[in-house]
Design a protein around this motif. Structure first.
Motif, PDB file in Angstrom:
ATOM      1  N   THR A  69       0.881  -0.696   0.346  1.00 54.22           N
ATOM      2  CA  THR A  69      -0.041  -0.027  -0.528  1.00 54.22           C
ATOM      3  C   THR A  69       1.166   0.908  -0.216  1.00 54.22           C
ATOM      4  N   VAL A  70       0.355   2.579  -0.400  1.00 56.09           N
ATOM      5  CA  VAL A  70       0.932   3.253  -0.101  1.00 56.09           C
ATOM      6  C   VAL A  70       1.837   3.621   1.121  1.00 56.09           C
ATOM      7  N   PRO A  71       0.918   3.551   1.829  1.00 52.61           N
ATOM      8  CA  PRO A  71       0.646   4.707   3.131  1.00 52.61           C
ATOM      9  C   PRO A  71       2.578   3.458   3.352  1.00 52.61           C
ATOM     10  N   SER A  72       2.464   2.408   3.211  1.00 52.97           N
ATOM     11  CA  SER A  72       3.656   1.555   4.112  1.00 52.97           C
ATOM     12  C   SER A  72       3.933   1.634   2.598  1.00 52.97           C
ATOM     13  N   LEU A  73       4.425   1.467   1.506  1.00 52.68           N
ATOM     14  CA  LEU A  73       5.449   1.377   0.637  1.00 52.68           C
ATOM     15  C   LEU A  73       6.009   3.059   1.218  1.00 52.68           C
ATOM     16  N   LEU A  74       5.799   4.402   1.769  1.00 48.39           N
ATOM     17  CA  LEU A  74       5.789   4.972   2.425  1.00 48.39           C
ATOM     18  C   LEU A  74       7.017   5.360   3.503  1.00 48.39           C
ATOM     19  N   GLU A  75       5.471   4.300   4.852  1.00 47.71           N
ATOM     20  CA  GLU A  75       6.982   4.234   5.603  1.00 47.71           C
ATOM     21  C   GLU A  75       8.222   3.517   5.553  1.00 47.71           C
ATOM     22  N   VAL A  76       7.810   2.532   4.705  1.00 47.13           N
ATOM     23  CA  VAL A  76       9.457   1.416   4.336  1.00 47.13           C
ATOM     24  C   VAL A  76      10.372   2.205   4.192  1.00 47.13           C
ATOM     25  N   THR A  77      10.395   2.838   2.917  1.00 51.13           N
ATOM     26  CA  THR A  77      11.024   3.672   1.497  1.00 51.13           C
ATOM     27  C   THR A  77      11.556   5.181   2.131  1.00 51.13           C
ATOM     28  N   GLU A  78      10.826   5.547   2.781  1.00 47.43           N
ATOM     29  CA  GLU A  78      10.792   7.168   3.295  1.00 47.43           C
ATOM     30  C   GLU A  78      11.173   7.890   1.931  1.00 47.43           C
ATOM     31  N   MET A  79      10.644   7.001   0.882  1.00 46.09           N
ATOM     32  CA  MET A  79      10.557   8.560   0.109  1.00 46.09           C
ATOM     33  C   MET A  79       9.347   9.550  -0.260  1.00 46.09           C
ATOM     34  N   PRO A  80       9.309  10.571  -1.043  1.00 44.42           N
ATOM     35  CA  PRO A  80       8.472  11.392  -1.104  1.00 44.42           C
ATOM     36  C   PRO A  80       7.047  10.532  -2.420  1.00 44.42           C
ATOM     37  N   ARG A  81       6.370  11.266  -1.276  1.00 43.75           N
ATOM     38  CA  ARG A  81       5.193  10.419  -2.252  1.00 43.75           C
ATOM     39  C   ARG A  81       4.778  10.266  -3.744  1.00 43.75           C
ATOM     40  N   ARG A  82       5.106  11.883  -4.174  1.00 49.28           N
ATOM     41  CA  ARG A  82       4.897  11.871  -5.837  1.00 49.28           C
ATOM     42  C   ARG A  82       6.280  10.896  -6.405  1.00 49.28           C
ATOM     43  N   THR A  83       7.230  11.110  -5.691  1.00 52.49           N
ATOM     44  CA  THR A  83       8.271   9.695  -6.447  1.00 52.49           C
ATOM     45  C   THR A  83       8.307   8.396  -6.174  1.00 52.49           C
ATOM     46  N   LEU A  84       7.247   7.780  -5.543  1.00 50.26           N
ATOM     47  CA  LEU A  84       7.010   6.521  -5.182  1.00 50.26           C
ATOM     48  C   LEU A  84       5.911   6.649  -5.782  1.00 50.26           C
ATOM     49  N   GLN A  85       5.180   7.426  -6.080  1.00 52.75           N
ATOM     50  CA  GLN A  85       3.346   7.108  -7.360  1.00 52.75           C
ATOM     51  C   GLN A  85       4.397   7.314  -8.329  1.00 52.75           C
ATOM     52  N   ASP A  86       4.670   7.903  -9.124  1.00 47.64           N
ATOM     53  CA  ASP A  86       6.076   7.723 -10.326  1.00 47.64           C
ATOM     54  C   ASP A  86       6.454   6.777 -10.629  1.00 47.64           C
ATOM     55  N   ALA A  87       6.757   6.743  -9.447  1.00 44.78           N
ATOM     56  CA  ALA A  87       7.425   5.622  -9.958  1.00 44.78           C
ATOM     57  C   ALA A  87       7.000   3.914  -9.766  1.00 44.78           C
ATOM     58  N   ILE A  88       5.772   3.800  -9.544  1.00 43.55           N
ATOM     59  CA  ILE A  88       4.973   3.030  -9.225  1.00 43.55           C
ATOM     60  C   ILE A  88       4.669   3.240 -11.132  1.00 43.55           C
ATOM     61  N   ALA A  89       4.126   3.919 -11.512  1.00 40.69           N
ATOM     62  CA  ALA A  89       3.090   4.276 -12.302  1.00 40.69           C
ATOM     63  C   ALA A  89       4.317   3.974 -13.442  1.00 40.69           C
ATOM     64  N   ALA A  90       5.812   4.031 -12.878  1.00 37.97           N
ATOM     65  CA  ALA A  90       6.881   3.166 -14.355  1.00 37.97           C
ATOM     66  C   ALA A  90       6.926   2.595 -14.778  1.00 37.97           C
ATOM     67  N   LEU A  91       6.148   1.594 -13.726  1.00 38.57           N
ATOM     68  CA  LEU A  91       7.236   0.296 -13.968  1.00 38.57           C
ATOM     69  C   LEU A  91       6.809  -0.524 -15.116  1.00 38.57           C
ATOM     70  N   ALA A  92       5.160  -0.496 -15.721  1.00 43.07           N
ATOM     71  CA  ALA A  92       5.053  -0.221 -17.090  1.00 43.07           C
ATOM     72  C   ALA A  92       5.582  -0.218 -18.310  1.00 43.07           C
ATOM     73  N   GLU A  93       6.186   0.908 -17.717  1.00 41.65           N
ATOM     74  CA  GLU A  93       7.675   0.874 -18.548  1.00 41.65           C
ATOM     75  C   GLU A  93       8.377   0.012 -19.328  1.00 41.65           C
ATOM     76  N   MET A  94       8.549  -0.846 -17.876  1.00 44.34           N
ATOM     77  CA  MET A  94       9.698  -2.420 -17.860  1.00 44.34           C
ATOM     78  C   MET A  94       8.829  -3.628 -18.112  1.00 44.34           C
ATOM     79  N   ASP A  95       7.660  -2.889 -18.760  1.00 44.86           N
ATOM     80  CA  ASP A  95       7.005  -4.628 -19.094  1.00 44.86           C
ATOM     81  C   ASP A  95       7.048  -5.264 -17.927  1.00 44.86           C
ATOM     82  N   ILE A  96       6.790  -4.559 -16.452  1.00 47.89           N
ATOM     83  CA  ILE A  96       6.075  -4.956 -14.851  1.00 47.89           C
ATOM     84  C   ILE A  96       4.541  -4.703 -15.348  1.00 47.89           C
ATOM     85  N   LYS A  97       3.770  -6.294 -14.660  1.00 49.99           N
ATOM     86  CA  LYS A  97       2.548  -5.938 -14.940  1.00 49.99           C
ATOM     87  C   LYS A  97       2.002  -5.744 -13.432  1.00 49.99           C
ATOM     88  N   CYS A  98       1.690  -4.217 -13.048  1.00 53.17           N
ATOM     89  CA  CYS A  98       1.977  -3.695 -11.657  1.00 53.17           C
ATOM     90  C   CYS A  98       0.132  -3.535 -11.282  1.00 53.17           C
TER      91      CYS A  98
END
Length: 95
Positions: free
Chosen positions: A28-57
């Motif tokens: 979940t975004v809250p749990s990922l934010l807690e573990v990674t300590e990334m800014p929310r926008r960075t995390l959300q952008d990274a998740i959105a970009a997974l499709a560019e690598m043909d990773i199905k999320c």
């Protein structure tokens, strides 16, 4: 983040680390934010970009209770990420 690594490398490793966490149940975004300590926008952008690598999320649930699953790692070997997790975290400056 360690400045000795390129933006390309850190971006790739950020995505791989997020995939690993999602696949491990930290999905979940809250749990990922807690573990990674990334800014929310960075995390959300990274998740959105997974499709560019043909990773199905896939996202499930509403905007508040949204969780993610990785159904296909695309060209990435999940075992590589597991075996090199400490190095990946080191590049990202994670503990």
């Amino acid at each position: 983040m360690n400045s000795t690594y390129s933006k390309t490398k850190t971006s790739l490793y950020r995505r791989l680390y997020i995939c690993y966490l999602i696949d491990s149940g930290i999905n979940t975004v809250p749990s990922l934010l807690e573990v990674t300590e990334m800014p929310r926008r960075t995390l959300q952008d990274a998740i959105a970009a997974l499709a560019e690598m043909d990773i199905k999320c896939t996202a499930y649930g509403g905007t508040i209770n949204r969780s993610y699953t990785i159904s296909c790692w695309g060209p990435i070997r999940k075992q590589y990420v597991k075996e090199n997790l400490q190095h990946i975290k080191g590049v990202l400056g994670c503990s």
